[in-house]
Design an enzyme around this catalytic site. Structure first.
Site, PDB file in Angstrom:
ATOM      1  N   GLU A 290      10.460  -6.955  -2.901  1.00  7.37           N
ATOM      2  CA  GLU A 290      10.933  -7.337  -4.240  1.00  7.37           C
ATOM      3  C   GLU A 290      12.173  -8.214  -4.175  1.00  7.37           C
ATOM      4  O   GLU A 290      12.424  -9.003  -5.076  1.00  7.37           O
ATOM      5  CB  GLU A 290      11.245  -6.064  -5.047  1.00  7.37           C
ATOM      6  CG  GLU A 290      10.390  -5.968  -6.304  1.00  7.37           C
ATOM      7  CD  GLU A 290      10.618  -4.683  -7.092  1.00  7.37           C
ATOM      8  OE1 GLU A 290       9.643  -3.947  -7.240  1.00  7.37           O
ATOM      9  OE2 GLU A 290      11.735  -4.420  -7.556  1.00  7.37           O
ATOM     10  N   HIS A 319      -3.822   4.840  16.245  1.00 11.93           N
ATOM     11  CA  HIS A 319      -5.277   4.974  16.255  1.00 11.93           C
ATOM     12  C   HIS A 319      -5.884   4.278  15.046  1.00 11.93           C
ATOM     13  O   HIS A 319      -6.974   4.629  14.614  1.00 11.93           O
ATOM     14  CB  HIS A 319      -5.643   6.461  16.313  1.00 11.93           C
ATOM     15  CG  HIS A 319      -5.118   7.104  17.556  1.00 11.93           C
ATOM     16  ND1 HIS A 319      -5.863   7.218  18.703  1.00 11.93           N
ATOM     17  CD2 HIS A 319      -3.892   7.608  17.844  1.00 11.93           C
ATOM     18  CE1 HIS A 319      -5.128   7.785  19.646  1.00 11.93           C
ATOM     19  NE2 HIS A 319      -3.928   8.031  19.145  1.00 11.93           N
ATOM     20  N   LYS A 433       5.440  -6.338 -16.381  1.00 14.23           N
ATOM     21  CA  LYS A 433       5.897  -5.390 -17.404  1.00 14.23           C
ATOM     22  C   LYS A 433       5.636  -5.972 -18.799  1.00 14.23           C
ATOM     23  O   LYS A 433       5.160  -5.275 -19.695  1.00 14.23           O
ATOM     24  CB  LYS A 433       7.409  -5.142 -17.275  1.00 14.23           C
ATOM     25  CG  LYS A 433       7.822  -4.174 -16.175  1.00 14.23           C
ATOM     26  CD  LYS A 433       9.317  -3.825 -16.304  1.00 14.23           C
ATOM     27  CE  LYS A 433       9.793  -2.916 -15.188  1.00 14.23           C
ATOM     28  NZ  LYS A 433      11.195  -2.510 -15.287  1.00 14.23           N
TER      29      LYS A 433
HETATM   30  O1  PA5 Z   1      14.167  -2.665  -8.046  1.00 12.26           O
HETATM   31  C1  PA5 Z   1      13.898  -2.713  -9.230  1.00 12.26           C
HETATM   32  O2  PA5 Z   1      14.677  -3.212 -10.064  1.00 12.26           O
HETATM   33  C2  PA5 Z   1      12.600  -2.151  -9.771  1.00 12.26           C
HETATM   34  O3  PA5 Z   1      11.758  -1.723  -8.759  1.00 12.26           O
HETATM   35  C3  PA5 Z   1      12.891  -0.970 -10.678  1.00 12.26           C
HETATM   36  O4  PA5 Z   1      13.514   0.045  -9.933  1.00 12.26           O
HETATM   37  C4  PA5 Z   1      11.620  -0.438 -11.340  1.00 12.26           C
HETATM   38  O5  PA5 Z   1      10.950  -1.484 -11.986  1.00 12.26           O
HETATM   39  C5  PA5 Z   1      11.965   0.646 -12.341  1.00 12.26           C
HETATM   40  O6  PA5 Z   1      12.902   0.170 -13.255  1.00 12.26           O
HETATM   41  P1  PA5 Z   1      13.795   1.115 -14.118  1.00 12.26           P
HETATM   42  O7  PA5 Z   1      14.670   1.917 -13.216  1.00 12.26           O
HETATM   43  O8  PA5 Z   1      14.585   0.203 -14.979  1.00 12.26           O
HETATM   44  O9  PA5 Z   1      12.890   2.005 -14.922  1.00 12.26           O
END
Ligand code: PA5
Length: 463
Positions: A290, A319, A433
């Site tokens: 990410e 394996h 989202k």
């Molecule tokens: O790293 C990030 O920003 C995302 O993976 C969020 O953690 C994830 O989308 C969840 O978001 P939130 O904590 O706002 O619910």
């Protein structure tokens, strides 16, 4: 002091040859760029990269410990409602630092921990059928305070609690971890009077494990959070060192960048040699994917950058995956996670000593076998010219896991500078989202819903 180390010998050209290995001089040549990257990151420490200072928020740590003590013995289950950065670190800490069978028999009256990071009805429905919500504490975690998955779970479990415990009675069963202001959760906390903790500004989801996001559930299930934070603080010192060859974050970030950009290793495999480390590999997959998987805009136009993170577990995946890793395309590099000393010693019996296929095992320990298998993989990878580095945990403790997580956070921040992208946003996740909001009919997303409808109306091909 238990200090984790990064051994990069087997990623060097002197070991695996110049086609796939990195020349040490190449690393040295990056000193200027790495120092600049470090300066950029440090320049943001007190601004938008406040996660760098999470190990030092002692007032928050004391609040968490006080709360954990206050509720001790009151709940059989702690249930994390969160996703992505609001769940993966919690799971990684729990599986690294608690027994794999914690939920069967939690020690010293600690609660069980369940992390529900999906909205699959067969998961949530089964959970409702199986677990007594009146004996559970729900930790709702969302930095943005608006993520659809977490919000829907919050609504479901809140209603289940109210039905059994009433409007007032349900409140001690909810503790919320969210932003101080943003999102819908904070005003709900205020109107309902739920206990809450803050995800501070400058702490993005995947960099939040050392904030109340990861610390609260950890403290509740008996993890030594102060040891974890001490490990992180110790690693912070090492990540601030200037010479590249004394700084593990610089070496790791430079390896990632050189191996992908100059040696075409587009896949970064974390090979966790130890069951307890498997979810650390999962946590890192999100952190790397990410953070670095981005559209890069420069004078030359747009390019798409970022390694593909892959997680493997030793010995299990020997394996399953190792054949591909040793003989498949030269598009991968490897980080082996290695444990020096295990908490248990399990001896293999000497039975059937007259049979050669078993005799060599008798009297040896499972640690020796695991180490031999890990070395076997390392040797096979190295002899096949596959770049690999090893991160060594002398033992798996809160202190070493804290070092590891901080190292990876810092290294990824440096990678962001090397790749020339913003490591701290996630427009690709946001796109998904928004589409989901539109499909679910959220107010304000009508135009997007119409667009999606139009696309879906086009003829599709299915077999
Ligand atoms: O790293 C990030 O920003 C995302 O993976 C969020 O953690 C994830 O989308 C969840 O978001 P939130 O904590 O706002 O619910």
């Amino acid at each position: 002091m238990d200090r984790i180390t990064l051994d990069y010998t087997n990623a060097l050209a002197t070991t695996i040859g110049p086609d796939h290995g990195v020349r040490e001089a190449e690393l040295g040549d990056m000193q200027g760029v790495l120092s600049e990257a470090q300066q950029q990151v440090e320049g943001r420490r007190a601004k938008d990269l406040r996660w760098l200072d999470l190990p030092y928020q002692s007032a928050v740590h004391q609040d968490i410990l006080r709360y954990a003590e206050e509720v001790q013995g009151q709940f059989e289950n702690v249930v994390v409602l969160g996703i992505g950065g609001s769940a993966l670190g919690n799971r990684a800490l729990h599986s690294a630092l608690n027994s794999p069978f914690h939920e069967l028999s939690p020690p010293n009256g600690a609660p069980r921990l369940f992390i529900l990071d999906n909205v699959d009805p067969d998961l949530v429905g089964e959970f409702l059928d199986t677990i007594d919500v009146t004996k559970s504490l729900f930790n709702v975690i969302s930095k943005s305070g608006s993520t659809a998955e977490t919000m829907s779970q919050f609504l479901i479990f809140r209603r289940a609690l109210i039905e059994r415990l009433g409007e007032e009675g349900h409140k001690p069963h909810v503790v919320v971890t969210t932003d101080a202001e943003a999102g819908v959760l904070r005003p709900i906390v205020q109107s309902e009077g739920y206990r809450s903790f803050i995800v501070p500004d400058g702490v993005g989801g995947r960099f939040s494990v050392l904030s109340p996001v990861g610390l609260l559930s950890s403290a509740l299930v008996g993890i030594d959070i102060l040891g974890l934070l001490k490990g992180a603080a110790d690693m912070d010192k090492r990540c601030r060192l200037k010479p590249w060859n004394e700084n593990p974050a610089m070496v790791y970030a430079a390896m990632q960048w050189i191996l992908q950009e100059r040696k075409d290793k587009n896949i970064a495999v974390t090979f966790a040699y130890g069951h307890r480390l498997r979810d650390l590999a999962d946590w890192y997959a999100q952190l790397l994917g990410e953070s670095i998987g981005k559209v890069k805009t420069s004078a030359e136009g747009k390019t798409h950058v970022g390694p593909t993170p892959v997680r493997a577990v030793g010995v299990t995946d020997q394996h399953s995956q190792v054949q591909l890793y040793v003989e498949g395309p030269f598009d991968k590099w490897f980080t082996l996670l290695e444990i020096g000393q295990h908490d248990h010693r399990v001896q293999i019996p000497t039975d059937y000593g007259d049979k050669d296929a078993l005799a060599y095992l008798g009297g040896r320990s499972l640690s020796e076998l695991l180490a031999a298998e890990r070395e076997g993989t390392r040797i096979a990878l190295t002899e096949a010219g596959r770049p690999n580095v090893s991160i060594r945990f002398p033992r798996v403790t809160a202190h070493t896991v804290g070092q590891y997580m901080y190292l990876k956070d810092y290294a990824v921040a440096l990678m962001g500078e090397l790749y020339g992208i913003d490591a701290f946003d996630q427009p690709g996740v946001e796109a998904g989202k928004i589409a989901a909001y539109a499909l679910m009919g959220r107010k304000g997303f009508d135009d997007r819903a119409a667009q999606i409808q139009q696309q879906q109306d086009k003829e599709s091909r299915t077999v």
